[in-house]
Design a protein around this motif. Structure first.
Motif, PDB file in Angstrom:
ATOM      1  N   TYR A 131       0.307  -0.294 -42.996  1.00 29.06           N
ATOM      2  CA  TYR A 131       0.448  -1.170 -41.825  1.00 29.06           C
ATOM      3  C   TYR A 131      -0.062  -2.579 -42.156  1.00 29.06           C
ATOM      4  O   TYR A 131       0.549  -3.586 -41.777  1.00 29.06           O
ATOM      5  CB  TYR A 131      -0.345  -0.593 -40.648  1.00 29.06           C
ATOM      6  N   ARG A 132      -1.172  -2.640 -42.888  1.00 32.34           N
ATOM      7  CA  ARG A 132      -1.759  -3.936 -43.242  1.00 32.34           C
ATOM      8  C   ARG A 132      -0.812  -4.760 -44.109  1.00 32.34           C
ATOM      9  O   ARG A 132      -0.679  -5.976 -43.928  1.00 32.34           O
ATOM     10  CB  ARG A 132      -3.089  -3.695 -43.974  1.00 32.34           C
ATOM     11  N   GLU A 133      -0.137  -4.104 -45.050  1.00 30.93           N
ATOM     12  CA  GLU A 133       0.795  -4.804 -45.934  1.00 30.93           C
ATOM     13  C   GLU A 133       2.020  -5.285 -45.164  1.00 30.93           C
ATOM     14  O   GLU A 133       2.532  -6.387 -45.407  1.00 30.93           O
ATOM     15  CB  GLU A 133       1.218  -3.878 -47.081  1.00 30.93           C
ATOM     16  N   GLN A 134       2.488  -4.463 -44.225  1.00 34.08           N
ATOM     17  CA  GLN A 134       3.688  -4.825 -43.461  1.00 34.08           C
ATOM     18  C   GLN A 134       3.449  -5.966 -42.477  1.00 34.08           C
ATOM     19  O   GLN A 134       4.334  -6.772 -42.217  1.00 34.08           O
ATOM     20  CB  GLN A 134       4.216  -3.603 -42.697  1.00 34.08           C
ATOM     21  N   HIS A 135       2.256  -6.042 -41.931  1.00 32.47           N
ATOM     22  CA  HIS A 135       1.978  -7.016 -40.875  1.00 32.47           C
ATOM     23  C   HIS A 135       1.053  -8.149 -41.316  1.00 32.47           C
ATOM     24  O   HIS A 135       0.614  -8.964 -40.501  1.00 32.47           O
ATOM     25  CB  HIS A 135       1.360  -6.308 -39.659  1.00 32.47           C
ATOM     26  N   GLY A 136       0.772  -8.212 -42.582  1.00 28.87           N
ATOM     27  CA  GLY A 136      -0.056  -9.314 -43.075  1.00 28.87           C
ATOM     28  C   GLY A 136      -1.497  -9.226 -42.613  1.00 28.87           C
ATOM     29  O   GLY A 136      -2.147 -10.258 -42.399  1.00 28.87           O
ATOM     30  N   GLY A 137      -1.982  -8.009 -42.444  1.00 28.23           N
ATOM     31  CA  GLY A 137      -3.377  -7.822 -42.030  1.00 28.23           C
ATOM     32  C   GLY A 137      -3.502  -7.601 -40.532  1.00 28.23           C
ATOM     33  O   GLY A 137      -2.557  -7.798 -39.771  1.00 28.23           O
ATOM     34  N   PHE A 138      -4.706  -7.207 -40.125  1.00 23.52           N
ATOM     35  CA  PHE A 138      -4.996  -6.953 -38.711  1.00 23.52           C
ATOM     36  C   PHE A 138      -5.471  -8.245 -38.046  1.00 23.52           C
ATOM     37  O   PHE A 138      -6.324  -8.949 -38.585  1.00 23.52           O
ATOM     38  CB  PHE A 138      -6.060  -5.862 -38.577  1.00 23.52           C
ATOM     39  N   LYS A 139      -4.912  -8.533 -36.885  1.00 24.74           N
ATOM     40  CA  LYS A 139      -5.349  -9.722 -36.125  1.00 24.74           C
ATOM     41  C   LYS A 139      -6.522  -9.388 -35.217  1.00 24.74           C
ATOM     42  O   LYS A 139      -7.289 -10.258 -34.828  1.00 24.74           O
ATOM     43  CB  LYS A 139      -4.191 -10.265 -35.272  1.00 24.74           C
TER      44      LYS A 139
END
Length: 206
Positions: free
Chosen positions: A173-181
């Protein structure tokens, strides 16, 4: 009678002076008496004002406390600094399967405190599942906080409740979304609902 009139005429000036002196003495006496009474009245008024200020109790500071977990009405509650954890839990109404023995009910409340009431069987070790906001300087030496944006797969598995499968899902998930906001974004991962996130939140950071 004529003699009296003659005496009055003879001493008329002296009598006038005596009358004037007598009136002056009376005026001075009245003025000094009035001045001595006024300070007494002023002191009495000031004393009453001071006593009123001293006897007036200062209002208690209002706190905001967030309660989660096994309660019927979770959310943020306004409380007073003299109240305890037990008071807030009773307001939120604990569920029948709430494990109140795992919570320090006597703890005094602080502003921005987060209270988590675990379900029975959720806490396997004998310890209090009670934590405050992350701005608190007191930390449990056994608790490790993991940065979910930089942690490796093995480091993610150090979070209580995260196994190899969920650790891999977090990395994906982190790779797909560029990290957690935000930390709450963890709930977007399959298998991490509100209940699971609440138990994970004290052990993660950005």
């Amino acid at each position: 009678m004529e003699k009296i009139q003659e005496l009055i005429q003879t001493h008329k000036m002296k009598i006038g002076i005596c009358v004037v002196v007598l009136m002056a003495v009376l005026f001075i006496y009245q003025s000094s008496f009035k001045k001595s009474v006024e300070p007494l009245e002023t002191l009495a008024t000031e004393k009453q004002t001071v006593e009123k200020v001293v006897t007036t109790e200062a209002p208690q500071k209002e706190l905001m406390v967030d309660i989660k977990g096994a309660v019927k009405h979770p959310g943020v509650y306004p409380t007073q600094e003299s109240q305890r954890v037990n008071d807030v839990i009773m307001l939120a109404v604990p569920r029948e399967n709430a494990d109140l023995e795992a919570v320090n009910l006597s703890m005094q409340l602080t502003d921005q405190m987060v209270i988590y009431v675990p379900f029975k069987g959720e806490v396997k070790e004998e310890k209090f599942t009670m934590y405050q906001n992350k701005s608190s300087t007191k930390t449990d030496p056994e608790t490790k906080v993991v940065n979910i944006n930089t942690a490796t797969e093995s480091e993610l598995q150090e979070i209580p409740g995260i196994g190899p499968k969920k650790a891999a899902d977090i990395l994906h998930y982190r790779e797909q979304h560029g990290g957690f906001k935000s930390k709450e974004e963890m709930k977007e991962i399959k298998g991490i609902g509100d209940k699971t996130y609440t138990s994970l939140e004290p052990f993660i950071e950005l």
